[in-house]
Design an enzyme around this catalytic site. Structure first.
Site, PDB file in Angstrom:
ATOM      1  N   HIS A  85       0.863  -1.185   0.000  1.00  0.00           N
ATOM      2  CA  HIS A  85       0.000   0.000   0.000  1.00  0.00           C
ATOM      3  C   HIS A  85       0.897   1.231   0.000  1.00  0.00           C
ATOM      4  O   HIS A  85       1.177   1.815   1.048  1.00  0.00           O
ATOM      5  CB  HIS A  85      -0.909  -0.012   1.223  1.00  0.00           C
ATOM      6  CG  HIS A  85      -1.950   1.065   1.221  1.00  0.00           C
ATOM      7  ND1 HIS A  85      -3.183   0.907   1.812  1.00  0.00           N
ATOM      8  CD2 HIS A  85      -1.954   2.333   0.728  1.00  0.00           C
ATOM      9  CE1 HIS A  85      -3.899   2.017   1.669  1.00  0.00           C
ATOM     10  NE2 HIS A  85      -3.153   2.901   1.019  1.00  0.00           N
ATOM     11  N   GLU A  92      -2.579  -1.734  -3.172  1.00  0.00           N
ATOM     12  CA  GLU A  92      -3.673  -0.976  -2.575  1.00  0.00           C
ATOM     13  C   GLU A  92      -3.337   0.508  -2.593  1.00  0.00           C
ATOM     14  O   GLU A  92      -2.163   0.887  -2.525  1.00  0.00           O
ATOM     15  CB  GLU A  92      -3.876  -1.368  -1.111  1.00  0.00           C
ATOM     16  CG  GLU A  92      -4.225  -2.802  -0.862  1.00  0.00           C
ATOM     17  CD  GLU A  92      -4.390  -3.088   0.621  1.00  0.00           C
ATOM     18  OE1 GLU A  92      -4.956  -4.142   0.953  1.00  0.00           O
ATOM     19  OE2 GLU A  92      -3.933  -2.266   1.454  1.00  0.00           O
ATOM     20  N   HIS A  98      -7.856  -6.134   7.284  1.00  0.00           N
ATOM     21  CA  HIS A  98      -7.621  -5.117   8.304  1.00  0.00           C
ATOM     22  C   HIS A  98      -7.886  -5.696   9.699  1.00  0.00           C
ATOM     23  O   HIS A  98      -9.025  -6.001  10.062  1.00  0.00           O
ATOM     24  CB  HIS A  98      -8.465  -3.854   8.113  1.00  0.00           C
ATOM     25  CG  HIS A  98      -7.820  -2.647   8.754  1.00  0.00           C
ATOM     26  ND1 HIS A  98      -6.892  -1.861   8.107  1.00  0.00           N
ATOM     27  CD2 HIS A  98      -7.931  -2.135   9.987  1.00  0.00           C
ATOM     28  CE1 HIS A  98      -6.487  -0.898   8.900  1.00  0.00           C
ATOM     29  NE2 HIS A  98      -7.101  -1.043  10.068  1.00  0.00           N
TER      30      HIS A  98
END
Length: 243
Positions: free
Chosen positions: A45, A72, A192
């Protein structure tokens, strides 16, 4: 049995490297070993301030990720250009502003539907599978379907936060969202705050789960267990009988 794949987010390895400068630990070597140890994907990410994964890292990782590369991020023009250059197997769109410490909510696909349609069309024209980071809300699943995305990734922090006190209540909205995804033909990812404590139950209860992306908890566990054993345990947690 669950056929859900494990994608390991290596941002925290880059955070450790950046704390000291230099190139130790090396994120490319980490990705190679994590795949050798059994992970079925690598997630990164990159953020505009490059506080963990750098754009250069993403380019260097592409040749060594031979499982599935998932990038991401918030789809500003710089991010879009990077993804179109690197051509990962999957891009996951996250609605983080640049100053966000970590991802903390999913897209409002009702409000941002036209914008997401435009961005997703660019990735799909390049042959890149798309996923939208989404709260576990049935109305958002239905709206996500209208964007043209291939998958959704359910934001699982609320599940993790309430797992210990009442896991049945905590999982309920995720089961409902997963069933809605099946109804409208969207494949399902999740991520997450998933951990060895809560992962097996999630994988067992949520129908149609294709992939989980796990970083912080997995890298933290590796400090105690070692990276190879940690990847093995997370894979084992996913290898559960689904209900």
């Amino acid at each position: 049995m669950s056929d859900c794949k494990l994608s390991v987010n290596i941002n925290k390895i880059a955070t450790l490297r950046n704390a000291r400068g230099g190139d130790n630990p090396n994120v490319v070597e980490a990705a190679i070993r994590i795949q050798q140890f059994g992970a079925q994907g690598i997630t990164v990410h990159p953020r505009p301030d490059e506080r963990h994964i750098k754009y250069a890292d993403v380019r260097e990782l592409r040749p060594v990720v031979n499982t599935e590369f998932n990038i991401e991020g918030y789809p500003n023009e710089e991010f879009i250009a990077l993804v179109l250059e690197v051509r990962p197997e999957q891009v996951t769109l996250v609605p983080d502003p640049p100053e966000a410490l970590t991802s903390n909510t999913g897209w409002d696909c009702v409000t941002h539907q036209a914008y997401l349609q435009q961005v997703i069309a660019r990735f799909k024209a390049a042959g890149i599978r798309t996923s939208i980071f989404l709260n576990a809300e049935v109305v958002q699943v239905y709206a996500a379907r209208q964007t043209g995305t291939d998958r959704i990734e359910l934001y699982t922090e609320p599940y993790a936060a309430h797992y210990a006190e009442d896991r049945v209540a905590a999982i309920a909205p995720f089961v409902a969202a997963a069933r809605a995804a099946q109804e409208v033909g969207l494949a399902l990812n999740a991520g997450h705050d998933l951990s060895l404590e809560n992962l097996a139950y999630f994988a067992q209860q949520v129908p149609g789960l294709k992939e989980v992306s796990i970083g912080h908890a997995l890298i933290a566990d590796a400090l105690y267990l070692g990276l190879e054993e940690t990847v093995r345990r997370y894979r084992a947690a996913l290898a559960v009988e689904t209900v």
